[in-house]
Design a protein around this motif. Structure first.
Motif, PDB file in Angstrom:
ATOM      1  N   ALA A 162      17.389 -32.752 -28.881  1.00 12.73           N
ATOM      2  CA  ALA A 162      16.814 -34.147 -29.636  1.00 12.73           C
ATOM      3  C   ALA A 162      17.878 -33.664 -30.862  1.00 12.73           C
ATOM      4  O   ALA A 162      18.133 -34.915 -31.836  1.00 12.73           O
ATOM      5  CB  ALA A 162      15.427 -33.812 -29.984  1.00 12.73           C
ATOM      6  N   ILE A 194      20.115 -36.967 -32.924  1.00 11.72           N
ATOM      7  CA  ILE A 194      18.937 -37.776 -34.001  1.00 11.72           C
ATOM      8  C   ILE A 194      20.160 -36.751 -35.149  1.00 11.72           C
ATOM      9  O   ILE A 194      21.250 -38.176 -35.471  1.00 11.72           O
ATOM     10  CB  ILE A 194      18.241 -36.470 -34.218  1.00 11.72           C
ATOM     11  N   GLY A 210      23.077 -41.069 -29.160  1.00 10.20           N
ATOM     12  CA  GLY A 210      21.904 -41.912 -28.476  1.00 10.20           C
ATOM     13  C   GLY A 210      21.860 -41.637 -27.050  1.00 10.20           C
ATOM     14  O   GLY A 210      20.307 -41.161 -26.595  1.00 10.20           O
ATOM     15  N   PHE A 238      19.912 -37.880 -27.387  1.00 14.35           N
ATOM     16  CA  PHE A 238      17.877 -38.667 -28.281  1.00 14.35           C
ATOM     17  C   PHE A 238      17.545 -38.737 -26.601  1.00 14.35           C
ATOM     18  O   PHE A 238      16.467 -38.327 -26.335  1.00 14.35           O
ATOM     19  CB  PHE A 238      18.064 -38.790 -29.365  1.00 14.35           C
ATOM     20  N   MET A 239      18.416 -39.939 -25.870  1.00 11.55           N
ATOM     21  CA  MET A 239      17.976 -40.003 -24.366  1.00 11.55           C
ATOM     22  C   MET A 239      16.917 -39.348 -23.377  1.00 11.55           C
ATOM     23  O   MET A 239      16.361 -39.402 -22.508  1.00 11.55           O
ATOM     24  CB  MET A 239      18.179 -41.630 -24.387  1.00 11.55           C
ATOM     25  N   CYS A 277      15.882 -36.416 -23.653  1.00  9.79           N
ATOM     26  CA  CYS A 277      13.927 -35.672 -24.336  1.00  9.79           C
ATOM     27  C   CYS A 277      13.765 -36.415 -22.941  1.00  9.79           C
ATOM     28  O   CYS A 277      12.496 -36.184 -22.703  1.00  9.79           O
ATOM     29  CB  CYS A 277      14.100 -36.438 -25.708  1.00  9.79           C
ATOM     30  N   ILE A 291       8.288 -41.175 -23.624  1.00  8.22           N
ATOM     31  CA  ILE A 291       8.982 -40.099 -24.898  1.00  8.22           C
ATOM     32  C   ILE A 291      10.480 -40.873 -24.928  1.00  8.22           C
ATOM     33  O   ILE A 291      10.711 -41.520 -26.663  1.00  8.22           O
ATOM     34  CB  ILE A 291       9.739 -39.122 -23.795  1.00  8.22           C
ATOM     35  N   ASN A 292      10.743 -42.272 -24.068  1.00  9.95           N
ATOM     36  CA  ASN A 292      11.971 -43.490 -24.309  1.00  9.95           C
ATOM     37  C   ASN A 292      10.986 -44.101 -25.339  1.00  9.95           C
ATOM     38  O   ASN A 292      12.344 -44.647 -26.067  1.00  9.95           O
ATOM     39  CB  ASN A 292      12.292 -43.603 -23.365  1.00  9.95           C
ATOM     40  N   VAL A 299      11.672 -42.585 -28.575  1.00  6.16           N
ATOM     41  CA  VAL A 299      12.956 -42.407 -29.492  1.00  6.16           C
ATOM     42  C   VAL A 299      13.658 -43.452 -29.838  1.00  6.16           C
ATOM     43  O   VAL A 299      14.216 -43.529 -30.183  1.00  6.16           O
ATOM     44  CB  VAL A 299      13.855 -41.237 -28.195  1.00  6.16           C
ATOM     45  N   PHE A 347      12.702 -45.446 -32.795  1.00  9.43           N
ATOM     46  CA  PHE A 347      13.583 -44.077 -33.469  1.00  9.43           C
ATOM     47  C   PHE A 347      14.889 -44.674 -33.833  1.00  9.43           C
ATOM     48  O   PHE A 347      15.241 -45.322 -35.692  1.00  9.43           O
ATOM     49  CB  PHE A 347      13.524 -42.902 -33.413  1.00  9.43           C
ATOM     50  N   LEU A 348      15.576 -45.103 -32.381  1.00  9.27           N
ATOM     51  CA  LEU A 348      17.029 -45.918 -33.603  1.00  9.27           C
ATOM     52  C   LEU A 348      17.143 -47.113 -34.081  1.00  9.27           C
ATOM     53  O   LEU A 348      17.962 -47.524 -34.579  1.00  9.27           O
ATOM     54  CB  LEU A 348      17.379 -46.258 -31.858  1.00  9.27           C
TER      55      LEU A 348
END
Length: 220
Positions: free
Chosen positions: A29, A33, A47, A50-51, A53, A91-92, A95, A98-99
């Motif tokens: 994560a 980020i 990305g 991050f994904m 996660c 979670i996806n 995430v 956020f992107l």
């Protein structure tokens, strides 16, 4: 559905090698980020990290399916199909949101090339589907899942960075950020639904010992 999602997150604490997976979750994560911010959203690498996660969340819940105690309860099917999918999908969604927000801010402030920002988000849309396909089969057929994942994952990179880059990026840019973002959310929800469908089809197949080799090794 909400009860199952809450249950999934509550059960994370009982997953196999919780501390290690939490450390990896936080590591990916933070790296994701940081990479995305440093590249100003113009690189897909951040990305992708991050994904992952969501994948770790899925893995933690799935690890409980190996337990004989779980195998003998009414939660067996839910823990193998529905709960890990729904929890990782949450979670996806977080995430991906956020992107999307990051790109909106970057575009509004003219920090990076708008076309590149939209294109990298679109690439992540496609890669999300690849991840869902991978997790839908890897815990039953690990080797097959890994091969399919690598072929598709690298295939997307190759196509999108090769001769097709310019025409594809131009077409994606014409769609605009809102549409590409919407496609991402559709990809997540469709990927989750597809994963549940595959889970139902493969439910009676035994779990891959190779996928859970650490658990089986420690159990000896």
């Amino acid at each position: 559905m909400l009860k199952d999602i809450k249950l999934g997150f509550k059960l994370l604490r009982y997953g196999y090698k919780l501390k290690l997976n939490v450390i990896m979750f936080v590591f990916f994560a933070v790296i994701g980020i940081a990479s995305d911010i440093m590249s100003k959203g113009t690189s897909i690498i951040g990305g992708v990290y991050f994904m992952m996660c969501g994948m770790f969340t899925f893995q933690l819940i799935m690890s409980m399916d190996v337990s004989e105690l779980i195998q003998s309860t009414s939660l067996k099917k839910k823990l193998q199909i529905y709960i890990p999918v729904m929890s990782s999908t949450v979670i996806n969604l977080v995430v991906f949101t956020f992107l999307v927000i990051e790109r909106v801010i970057l575009i509004q402030n003219s920090v990076a090339d708008k076309k590149q920002l939209i294109f990298t988000l679109f690439t992540l849309d496609v890669e999300l589907l690849t991840v869902y396909l991978y997790t839908s089969i890897c815990y039953k057929y690990y080797v097959l899942g890994f091969i399919v994942f690598m072929v598709l994952f690298m295939g997307v990179f190759t196509v999108f960075s090769g001769a097709a880059f310019v025409p594809v990026s131009n077409a994606v840019f014409k769609l605009g950020l809102p549409v590409v973002a919407l496609l991402g959310y559709i990809a997540i929800l469709a990927g989750g639904a597809f994963e549940i469908l595959i889970g139902e089809l493969l439910y009676k197949k035994p779990l891959s010992e190779f996928a859970f080799r650490g658990f089986f090794r420690d159990a000896k």
